[in-house]
Design an enzyme around this catalytic site. Structure first.
Site, mmCIF file in Angstrom:
data_model
loop_
_atom_site.group_PDB
_atom_site.id
_atom_site.type_symbol
_atom_site.label_atom_id
_atom_site.label_comp_id
_atom_site.label_asym_id
_atom_site.label_seq_id
_atom_site.Cartn_x
_atom_site.Cartn_y
_atom_site.Cartn_z
ATOM 1 N N TYR A 52 -37.251 39.647 -9.263
ATOM 2 C CA TYR A 52 -36.408 38.845 -10.125
ATOM 3 C C TYR A 52 -34.905 39.763 -10.211
ATOM 4 O O TYR A 52 -34.797 40.653 -10.988
ATOM 5 C CB TYR A 52 -36.498 38.498 -11.323
ATOM 6 C CG TYR A 52 -37.909 37.448 -11.493
ATOM 7 C CD1 TYR A 52 -38.350 36.932 -10.121
ATOM 8 C CD2 TYR A 52 -38.664 37.310 -12.440
ATOM 9 C CE1 TYR A 52 -39.358 36.160 -10.090
ATOM 10 C CE2 TYR A 52 -39.707 36.482 -12.465
ATOM 11 C CZ TYR A 52 -40.101 35.720 -11.414
ATOM 12 O OH TYR A 52 -41.393 34.879 -11.558
ATOM 13 N N HIS A 66 -48.038 38.536 -7.099
ATOM 14 C CA HIS A 66 -46.969 37.331 -7.041
ATOM 15 C C HIS A 66 -47.554 36.263 -5.819
ATOM 16 O O HIS A 66 -47.177 35.138 -6.156
ATOM 17 C CB HIS A 66 -45.669 38.015 -6.772
ATOM 18 C CG HIS A 66 -44.536 37.313 -7.138
ATOM 19 N ND1 HIS A 66 -43.511 37.844 -7.662
ATOM 20 C CD2 HIS A 66 -44.474 35.980 -7.874
ATOM 21 C CE1 HIS A 66 -42.464 36.736 -8.310
ATOM 22 N NE2 HIS A 66 -43.153 35.596 -8.232
ATOM 23 N N PRO A 99 -42.576 24.360 -16.359
ATOM 24 C CA PRO A 99 -43.122 23.466 -17.071
ATOM 25 C C PRO A 99 -42.201 22.294 -17.461
ATOM 26 O O PRO A 99 -42.635 21.368 -17.798
ATOM 27 C CB PRO A 99 -43.559 24.256 -18.532
ATOM 28 C CG PRO A 99 -42.482 25.250 -18.470
ATOM 29 C CD PRO A 99 -42.285 25.691 -16.951
ATOM 30 N N GLY A 135 -40.363 21.173 -15.124
ATOM 31 C CA GLY A 135 -39.872 20.799 -13.616
ATOM 32 C C GLY A 135 -38.615 21.267 -13.303
ATOM 33 O O GLY A 135 -37.684 20.610 -12.631
ATOM 34 N N GLY A 185 -36.282 22.287 -14.511
ATOM 35 C CA GLY A 185 -34.851 21.837 -15.401
ATOM 36 C C GLY A 185 -34.662 20.359 -15.283
ATOM 37 O O GLY A 185 -34.224 19.516 -16.124
#
Length: 402
Positions: free
Chosen positions: A131, A195, A276, A278, A280
């Site tokens: 990230y 990952h 969780p 979607g 956004g």
């Protein structure tokens, strides 16, 4: 699996930032290095996106909430068990603060959001080396340093960022864990996920490497991100798996159908839901007119986020809004409450760089869905067709489906 060339250092917080034009290789369609880093970030956790507020405004809005938010004195954040690891019932996906859902947020703003989440009861924070790359681990380490012993930090390995590819060889894991520890300003990583499953390295070797790190005290618990049920079972024999992380939401039910949730329940493994809300979409704030910058937002290349599919999936939002009105809640809170109601060992990790969205997410703990509510949601959702895949074809090549 993900090709390192698919993950780009697009943004400082989330995994969905840069989607460049893929190039071909003899065995599969590969991604550019920029895409590699961006897509890697996407693999972990997604969050509700929205405009940022100034620090002073954010503080005011956290302490002067509407009926749909989290007010001082309301329900207390409970805890849940991921295997033997105890965490807050809702965690925080930190990726989007630094990358993949737009340009990186201001560093001070990101630190403030993370620290406010902890003040409100969140003890579980999720990041990864890719990230940024690297910048999100640095941000999380700085933000959590004042109360490191009171929180659980999850990070991830599995990509060779310099070589642009997957790499879960034991020697590589032992190298990158040292680098992550430095960035996180800590002497141990509470939960260390692979990952993406590396098809070139037997999962038993990966589990064995983590077992050695656990014996050394550098890692406390072992996790897997986007594995198949078969891979989970193989890894668990060598080193008990504490948690599985994969995308799961009211809109995306893959873990219910591919055996992953079943394997978790049988083996006593916790489940961490990234995306969780979607990515956004389930906030109800995204529609067919929403534009995603292909240089900074990975969703621009996802079928589910095409204007056509954003419009076609509107019935899902309409359903969530109907329940939200009944519960004096928001669509995001209904979808998060739905996840919490599925199993007591499921922990969603919504992420955000925005205080309003943080407040909205945490307000979920005040929402109770009755058995009748859950049955009605399932009945109504069963009549709706979801349009578009959860990620694009290239990224799905990196999801373990063996």
């Amino acid at each position: 699996m993900y090709n390192t060339k698919a993950y780009s250092a697009a943004s400082a917080t989330s995994p969905l930032i840069f989607a460049s034009t893929p190039r071909r290789d003899p065995t599969r369609q590969a991604l550019s290095r920029r895409d590699f880093l961006a897509n890697t970030a996407l693999i972990a956790a997604a969050l509700a996106v929205g405009p940022s507020c100034t620090s002073s405004d954010q503080r005011k809005k956290i302490n002067n909430q509407s009926d749909k938010g989290l007010r001082v004195g309301e329900n207390k954040m409970n805890t849940r068990k991921l295997g033997k690891l105890e965490v807050s019932e809702m965690g925080s996906g930190c990726m989007s603060i630094s990358a993949n859902y737009g340009p990186p947020a201001d560093r001070n703003q990101g630190i403030q959001v993370i620290r406010t989440a902890h003040e409100r009861g969140v003890t579980f924070f999720d990041t990864a080396e890719v990230y940024g790359p690297f910048t999100n681990e640095e941000l999380v380490g700085e933000a959590l340093a004042p109360f490191r012993d009171k929180v659980v930090i999850a990070s991830k390995f599995g990509f060779d960022i310099e070589a642009d590819g997957l790499n879960s060889r034991p020697e590589h894991i032992k190298k990158v864990v040292e680098e992550s520890l430095k960035r996180l300003k800590t002497d141990r990583i509470d939960l260390y996920y692979q990952h993406r499953v590396d098809p070139k390295v037997p999962i038993e070797e990966v589990a064995g490497a983590i077992k050695e790190l656990i014996q050394e005290g550098k890692v406390l618990h072992f996790g897997l991100s986007e594995p198949s049920a078969k891979t989970i079972r193989r890894a668990h024999v060598v080193q008990p798996v504490t948690a599985i992380q994969t995308e799961y939401s009211f809109m995306n039910r893959d873990p219910e159908q591919n055996g992953v949730l079943k394997a978790c329940e049988e083996l006593g493994i916790g489940f961490v839901s990234w995306g969780p809300v979607g990515m956004g979409y389930l906030t109800g704030k995204i529609d067919a007119r929403t534009k995603f910058d292909p240089k900074t937002d990975l969703r621009s290349g996802f079928d589910r986020f095409s204007p056509e599919n954003l419009a076609a999936n509107r019935p899902v939002i309409d359903l969530l809004k109907q329940f939200a009105e009944k519960k004096n809640a928001t669509p995001a809170q209904i979808t998060l409450a739905w996840l919490l109601a599925q199993k007591p060992w499921i922990v969603p990790i919504p992420g955000t760089r925005n205080m309003d969205h943080l407040n909205d997410n945490l307000g979920t703990i005040n929402i109770q869905l009755t058995p009748a509510d859950l049955r009605k949601l399932e009945t109504d959702f069963s009549k709706i067709k979801v349009h578009g895949g959860r990620m694009n074809e290239i990224q799905m090549q990196y999801v373990d489906q063996t």
